[in-house]
Design a protein around this motif. Sequence first.
Motif, mmCIF file in Angstrom:
data_model
loop_
_atom_site.group_PDB
_atom_site.id
_atom_site.type_symbol
_atom_site.label_atom_id
_atom_site.label_comp_id
_atom_site.label_asym_id
_atom_site.label_seq_id
_atom_site.Cartn_x
_atom_site.Cartn_y
_atom_site.Cartn_z
ATOM 1 N N HIS A 26 0.521 -1.679 -0.393
ATOM 2 C CA HIS A 26 0.187 -0.094 0.024
ATOM 3 C C HIS A 26 1.067 0.992 -0.064
ATOM 4 O O HIS A 26 0.874 2.050 -0.755
ATOM 5 N N LEU A 27 1.315 1.514 0.707
ATOM 6 C CA LEU A 27 2.580 2.897 0.819
ATOM 7 C C LEU A 27 3.193 2.500 -0.140
ATOM 8 O O LEU A 27 3.469 4.125 -0.417
ATOM 9 N N ASN A 78 -3.963 8.022 -7.236
ATOM 10 C CA ASN A 78 -5.024 7.632 -6.173
ATOM 11 C C ASN A 78 -5.458 6.910 -6.058
ATOM 12 O O ASN A 78 -6.354 6.072 -5.475
ATOM 13 N N ARG A 79 -6.302 6.961 -7.660
ATOM 14 C CA ARG A 79 -7.003 5.657 -7.634
ATOM 15 C C ARG A 79 -6.729 4.315 -7.406
ATOM 16 O O ARG A 79 -7.192 3.896 -7.056
ATOM 17 N N ALA A 80 -5.422 4.751 -7.976
ATOM 18 C CA ALA A 80 -4.444 2.926 -7.380
ATOM 19 C C ALA A 80 -4.241 2.725 -6.515
ATOM 20 O O ALA A 80 -4.410 1.548 -5.810
ATOM 21 N N ALA A 81 -4.152 3.382 -5.298
ATOM 22 C CA ALA A 81 -3.840 3.638 -4.060
ATOM 23 C C ALA A 81 -5.553 3.516 -3.370
ATOM 24 O O ALA A 81 -5.777 2.489 -2.585
ATOM 25 N N GLY A 82 -6.552 3.592 -3.726
ATOM 26 C CA GLY A 82 -7.591 3.498 -3.283
ATOM 27 C C GLY A 82 -8.403 2.518 -3.011
ATOM 28 O O GLY A 82 -8.846 1.494 -2.507
ATOM 29 N N ALA A 89 -8.637 -3.213 3.498
ATOM 30 C CA ALA A 89 -8.343 -2.702 4.960
ATOM 31 C C ALA A 89 -10.608 -2.035 4.905
ATOM 32 O O ALA A 89 -10.572 -1.451 5.203
ATOM 33 N N LYS A 90 -11.360 -2.826 3.944
ATOM 34 C CA LYS A 90 -12.584 -2.144 3.192
ATOM 35 C C LYS A 90 -13.186 -2.910 4.728
ATOM 36 O O LYS A 90 -12.787 -3.571 5.460
ATOM 37 N N GLY A 91 -14.134 -1.277 5.216
ATOM 38 C CA GLY A 91 -14.392 -1.651 7.099
ATOM 39 C C GLY A 91 -13.561 -1.413 7.907
ATOM 40 O O GLY A 91 -14.101 -0.844 8.918
ATOM 41 N N LEU A 92 -12.287 -1.136 7.350
ATOM 42 C CA LEU A 92 -11.595 -0.657 8.779
ATOM 43 C C LEU A 92 -10.792 1.324 8.820
ATOM 44 O O LEU A 92 -10.616 1.292 9.948
#
Lengths: 101, 101
Positions: A26-27, A78-82, A89-92
């Motif tokens: 992610h980072l 940013n779309r790729a990171a999102g 991490a959906k819901g987190l």
Amino acid sequence: MTVKLFAMYTKPADEAAFLAHYHETHLPLVMKVPGLEKAVVNRIEKNLMGGEAPYFLIAELHFPDQATFDAAMASPENRAAGKDVMSFAKGLVTMLVASEG
Amino acid sequence: MTVKLFAMYTKPADEAAFLAHYHETHLPLVMKVPGLEKAVVNRIEKNLMGGEAPYFLIAELHFPDQATFDAAMASPENRAAGKDVMSFAKGLVTMLVASEG
């Protein structure tokens, strides 16, 4: 004036797997977002109010101004990171936009 | 390694009164805490996940290391700042200790 995105993550079921994905996948995607000045990752250690902390990790993404932030949010990087966030991490995650000062 | 205290405030009933007290009374008390390296005040503008943001203001207090942080927390200056928080933000504030990295 610095514009910051706070990405606040509640505790994942598998902390080690979360952190491995966060740091290794992610980072690096986040670091490609155009205009990003600095990314700061904070591991939450303790809730001074007692009880469990409401978050496990809080990341700050710093942008120099609103126009740079807006362009960053609209970028393919940013779309790729999102998209990646939603994969692990959906819901987190809660994402808040802030201005310093 | 930087140790940070995140003081996260939910939306007060009277935003103007809260901000006046925060900037004119609270922050000057915080700035007296020994060992404090930097205080950064972030006004939350938007929740990117939609809906109302869970916080109104997030302050970061930066300390250079754990020993300095521990001494700061035990100081009379910090007790004075903590007492002041309870006078204007009781029930609004969450304080989290974090380490960068």
